[in-house]
Design a protein around this motif. Structure first.
Motif, PDB file in Angstrom:
ATOM      1  N   GLU A 109     -19.744  27.079  18.447  1.00 37.78           N
ATOM      2  CA  GLU A 109     -19.269  27.130  19.831  1.00 37.78           C
ATOM      3  C   GLU A 109     -18.678  25.799  20.275  1.00 37.78           C
ATOM      4  O   GLU A 109     -17.649  25.760  20.948  1.00 37.78           O
ATOM      5  CB  GLU A 109     -20.406  27.555  20.783  1.00 37.78           C
ATOM      6  CG  GLU A 109     -20.863  28.987  20.613  1.00 37.78           C
ATOM      7  CD  GLU A 109     -21.750  29.196  19.366  1.00 37.78           C
ATOM      8  OE1 GLU A 109     -22.404  28.236  18.901  1.00 37.78           O
ATOM      9  OE2 GLU A 109     -21.748  30.322  18.841  1.00 37.78           O
ATOM     10  N   TRP A 110     -19.350  24.689  19.908  1.00 40.33           N
ATOM     11  CA  TRP A 110     -18.872  23.356  20.276  1.00 40.33           C
ATOM     12  C   TRP A 110     -17.488  23.111  19.677  1.00 40.33           C
ATOM     13  O   TRP A 110     -16.583  22.629  20.354  1.00 40.33           O
ATOM     14  CB  TRP A 110     -19.867  22.291  19.794  1.00 40.33           C
ATOM     15  CG  TRP A 110     -19.519  20.896  20.226  1.00 40.33           C
ATOM     16  CD1 TRP A 110     -19.915  20.263  21.372  1.00 40.33           C
ATOM     17  CD2 TRP A 110     -18.692  19.957  19.523  1.00 40.33           C
ATOM     18  NE1 TRP A 110     -19.396  18.991  21.428  1.00 40.33           N
ATOM     19  CE2 TRP A 110     -18.632  18.775  20.285  1.00 40.33           C
ATOM     20  CE3 TRP A 110     -18.000  19.990  18.320  1.00 40.33           C
ATOM     21  CZ2 TRP A 110     -17.915  17.648  19.910  1.00 40.33           C
ATOM     22  CZ3 TRP A 110     -17.277  18.864  17.935  1.00 40.33           C
ATOM     23  CH2 TRP A 110     -17.243  17.714  18.719  1.00 40.33           C
ATOM     24  N   ILE A 111     -17.316  23.456  18.408  1.00 37.58           N
ATOM     25  CA  ILE A 111     -16.036  23.235  17.730  1.00 37.58           C
ATOM     26  C   ILE A 111     -14.933  24.090  18.350  1.00 37.58           C
ATOM     27  O   ILE A 111     -13.860  23.597  18.686  1.00 37.58           O
ATOM     28  CB  ILE A 111     -16.152  23.530  16.222  1.00 37.58           C
ATOM     29  CG1 ILE A 111     -17.131  22.552  15.564  1.00 37.58           C
ATOM     30  CG2 ILE A 111     -14.780  23.455  15.547  1.00 37.58           C
ATOM     31  CD1 ILE A 111     -17.505  22.922  14.142  1.00 37.58           C
ATOM     32  N   VAL A 112     -15.204  25.378  18.539  1.00 36.77           N
ATOM     33  CA  VAL A 112     -14.190  26.286  19.086  1.00 36.77           C
ATOM     34  C   VAL A 112     -13.821  25.899  20.511  1.00 36.77           C
ATOM     35  O   VAL A 112     -12.643  25.894  20.878  1.00 36.77           O
ATOM     36  CB  VAL A 112     -14.661  27.755  19.011  1.00 36.77           C
ATOM     37  CG1 VAL A 112     -13.709  28.673  19.750  1.00 36.77           C
ATOM     38  CG2 VAL A 112     -14.794  28.185  17.560  1.00 36.77           C
ATOM     39  N   GLN A 113     -14.814  25.538  21.321  1.00 33.36           N
ATOM     40  CA  GLN A 113     -14.547  25.160  22.710  1.00 33.36           C
ATOM     41  C   GLN A 113     -13.624  23.953  22.798  1.00 33.36           C
ATOM     42  O   GLN A 113     -12.746  23.887  23.648  1.00 33.36           O
ATOM     43  CB  GLN A 113     -15.861  24.859  23.430  1.00 33.36           C
ATOM     44  CG  GLN A 113     -15.680  24.493  24.880  1.00 33.36           C
ATOM     45  CD  GLN A 113     -17.003  24.152  25.539  1.00 33.36           C
ATOM     46  OE1 GLN A 113     -17.877  23.544  24.928  1.00 33.36           O
ATOM     47  NE2 GLN A 113     -17.143  24.554  26.793  1.00 33.36           N
ATOM     48  N   ARG A 114     -13.783  23.000  21.906  1.00 35.59           N
ATOM     49  CA  ARG A 114     -12.997  21.768  21.968  1.00 35.59           C
ATOM     50  C   ARG A 114     -11.697  21.820  21.177  1.00 35.59           C
ATOM     51  O   ARG A 114     -10.766  21.085  21.477  1.00 35.59           O
ATOM     52  CB  ARG A 114     -13.856  20.599  21.493  1.00 35.59           C
ATOM     53  CG  ARG A 114     -14.878  20.203  22.537  1.00 35.59           C
ATOM     54  CD  ARG A 114     -16.009  19.382  21.962  1.00 35.59           C
ATOM     55  NE  ARG A 114     -16.973  19.039  22.996  1.00 35.59           N
ATOM     56  CZ  ARG A 114     -17.889  19.858  23.479  1.00 35.59           C
ATOM     57  NH1 ARG A 114     -17.965  21.093  23.034  1.00 35.59           N
ATOM     58  NH2 ARG A 114     -18.732  19.468  24.410  1.00 35.59           N
ATOM     59  N   THR A 115     -11.648  22.652  20.139  1.00 35.39           N
ATOM     60  CA  THR A 115     -10.481  22.629  19.252  1.00 35.39           C
ATOM     61  C   THR A 115      -9.800  23.978  19.081  1.00 35.39           C
ATOM     62  O   THR A 115      -8.642  24.030  18.668  1.00 35.39           O
ATOM     63  CB  THR A 115     -10.879  22.148  17.842  1.00 35.39           C
ATOM     64  OG1 THR A 115     -11.707  23.142  17.222  1.00 35.39           O
ATOM     65  CG2 THR A 115     -11.591  20.811  17.884  1.00 35.39           C
ATOM     66  N   GLY A 116     -10.520  25.059  19.302  1.00 35.27           N
ATOM     67  CA  GLY A 116      -9.988  26.386  19.033  1.00 35.27           C
ATOM     68  C   GLY A 116     -10.057  26.762  17.566  1.00 35.27           C
ATOM     69  O   GLY A 116      -9.622  27.848  17.165  1.00 35.27           O
ATOM     70  N   ILE A 117     -10.588  25.886  16.722  1.00 36.91           N
ATOM     71  CA  ILE A 117     -10.618  26.094  15.276  1.00 36.91           C
ATOM     72  C   ILE A 117     -11.878  26.862  14.872  1.00 36.91           C
ATOM     73  O   ILE A 117     -12.996  26.495  15.242  1.00 36.91           O
ATOM     74  CB  ILE A 117     -10.557  24.748  14.529  1.00 36.91           C
ATOM     75  CG1 ILE A 117      -9.244  24.027  14.864  1.00 36.91           C
ATOM     76  CG2 ILE A 117     -10.708  24.944  13.022  1.00 36.91           C
ATOM     77  CD1 ILE A 117      -9.183  22.586  14.384  1.00 36.91           C
ATOM     78  N   HIS A 118     -11.675  27.929  14.088  1.00 36.94           N
ATOM     79  CA  HIS A 118     -12.790  28.718  13.564  1.00 36.94           C
ATOM     80  C   HIS A 118     -13.064  28.415  12.102  1.00 36.94           C
ATOM     81  O   HIS A 118     -14.181  28.586  11.629  1.00 36.94           O
ATOM     82  CB  HIS A 118     -12.498  30.213  13.717  1.00 36.94           C
ATOM     83  CG  HIS A 118     -12.501  30.661  15.146  1.00 36.94           C
ATOM     84  ND1 HIS A 118     -13.572  31.289  15.723  1.00 36.94           N
ATOM     85  CD2 HIS A 118     -11.563  30.550  16.125  1.00 36.94           C
ATOM     86  CE1 HIS A 118     -13.303  31.556  16.989  1.00 36.94           C
ATOM     87  NE2 HIS A 118     -12.087  31.116  17.258  1.00 36.94           N
ATOM     88  N   GLN A 119     -12.027  28.008  11.391  1.00 36.57           N
ATOM     89  CA  GLN A 119     -12.163  27.685   9.969  1.00 36.57           C
ATOM     90  C   GLN A 119     -10.992  26.809   9.557  1.00 36.57           C
ATOM     91  O   GLN A 119     -10.002  26.702  10.270  1.00 36.57           O
ATOM     92  CB  GLN A 119     -12.183  28.947   9.111  1.00 36.57           C
ATOM     93  CG  GLN A 119     -10.892  29.740   9.176  1.00 36.57           C
ATOM     94  CD  GLN A 119     -10.945  31.042   8.407  1.00 36.57           C
ATOM     95  OE1 GLN A 119     -12.004  31.646   8.263  1.00 36.57           O
ATOM     96  NE2 GLN A 119      -9.807  31.476   7.903  1.00 36.57           N
ATOM     97  N   ARG A 120     -11.127  26.172   8.412  1.00 41.01           N
ATOM     98  CA  ARG A 120     -10.046  25.383   7.854  1.00 41.01           C
ATOM     99  C   ARG A 120     -10.046  25.600   6.350  1.00 41.01           C
ATOM    100  O   ARG A 120     -11.024  26.058   5.784  1.00 41.01           O
ATOM    101  CB  ARG A 120     -10.153  23.892   8.220  1.00 41.01           C
ATOM    102  CG  ARG A 120     -11.260  23.140   7.593  1.00 41.01           C
ATOM    103  CD  ARG A 120     -12.555  22.835   8.348  1.00 41.01           C
ATOM    104  NE  ARG A 120     -12.599  22.742   9.766  1.00 41.01           N
ATOM    105  CZ  ARG A 120     -13.331  23.585  10.526  1.00 41.01           C
ATOM    106  NH1 ARG A 120     -14.047  24.546   9.975  1.00 41.01           N
ATOM    107  NH2 ARG A 120     -13.363  23.461  11.805  1.00 41.01           N
TER     108      ARG A 120
END
Length: 175
Positions: free
Chosen positions: A34-45
């Motif tokens: 949630e923290w990553i998606v909220q700040r970056t929109g990224i789900h995977q790389r």
């Protein structure tokens, strides 16, 4: 007086098979999905395999763009590649490696070495060559292989970067 414009006539992309999910990063870092998606929109790389390089990913993206544009590598007038992660820090340049791998030995090629905006700089530069009338058909590529360089313990950067390449064929038109 007619104006010359650059039109995208083909596009291609390449990403490595290996996927690093946000959940995988949760086990390494003080973070969560949630923290990553909220700040970056990224789900995977995506992360390159040992045999993959910036130039190999760029070559595959370029091939796909040429196929969509229904062109051969020898139809090109120029290759411009934007990256901050060349295969070698001196020579050969990744643009030259792509030129060779595509089988376009007489097509000029150069690399714009810059960070995040590499593809945008490459596209803008190609467009200026089109507008000036210097070239009519240009392969523009952006490619990065950052997963080998980033600090996987740093939450501020590890959640952002992955590997891959994108390419477009830009052709002159007066429409």
């Amino acid at each position: 007086m007619s104006h010359i414009f650059g039109q995208i006539t083909g596009w291609g992309a390449y990403v490595p098979e290996r996927i690093i999910t946000n959940q995988e990063l949760e086990s390494r870092l003080n973070t969560n999905h949630e923290w990553i998606v909220q700040r970056t929109g990224i789900h995977q790389r995506h992360a390159a395999a040992a045999h993959e390089t910036t130039s190999s990913m760029a070559t595959e993206a370029g091939r796909r763009a040429l196929t969509r544009a229904n062109l051969q590598p020898t139809d090109l007038d120029l290759i411009v590649l934007g990256t901050s992660t060349p295969d070698h820090f001196v020579a050969p340049a990744p643009s030259s490696q792509v030129q060779h791998a595509l089988g376009a030995p007489n097509v000029p090629a150069f690399t714009i070495t810059t960070g995040c905006t590499g593809f945008v700089y490459a596209l803008t530069t190609a467009h200026q060559f089109i507008q000036s009338g210097a070239y009519r058909t240009i392969l523009v590529i952006g490619a990065e292989l950052l997963t080998r360089l980033i600090n996987w313990e740093d939450r501020a950067t590890a959640v952002l970067f992955g590997d891959g390449a994108g390419a477009v064929v830009l052709q002159a038109t007066n429409k």
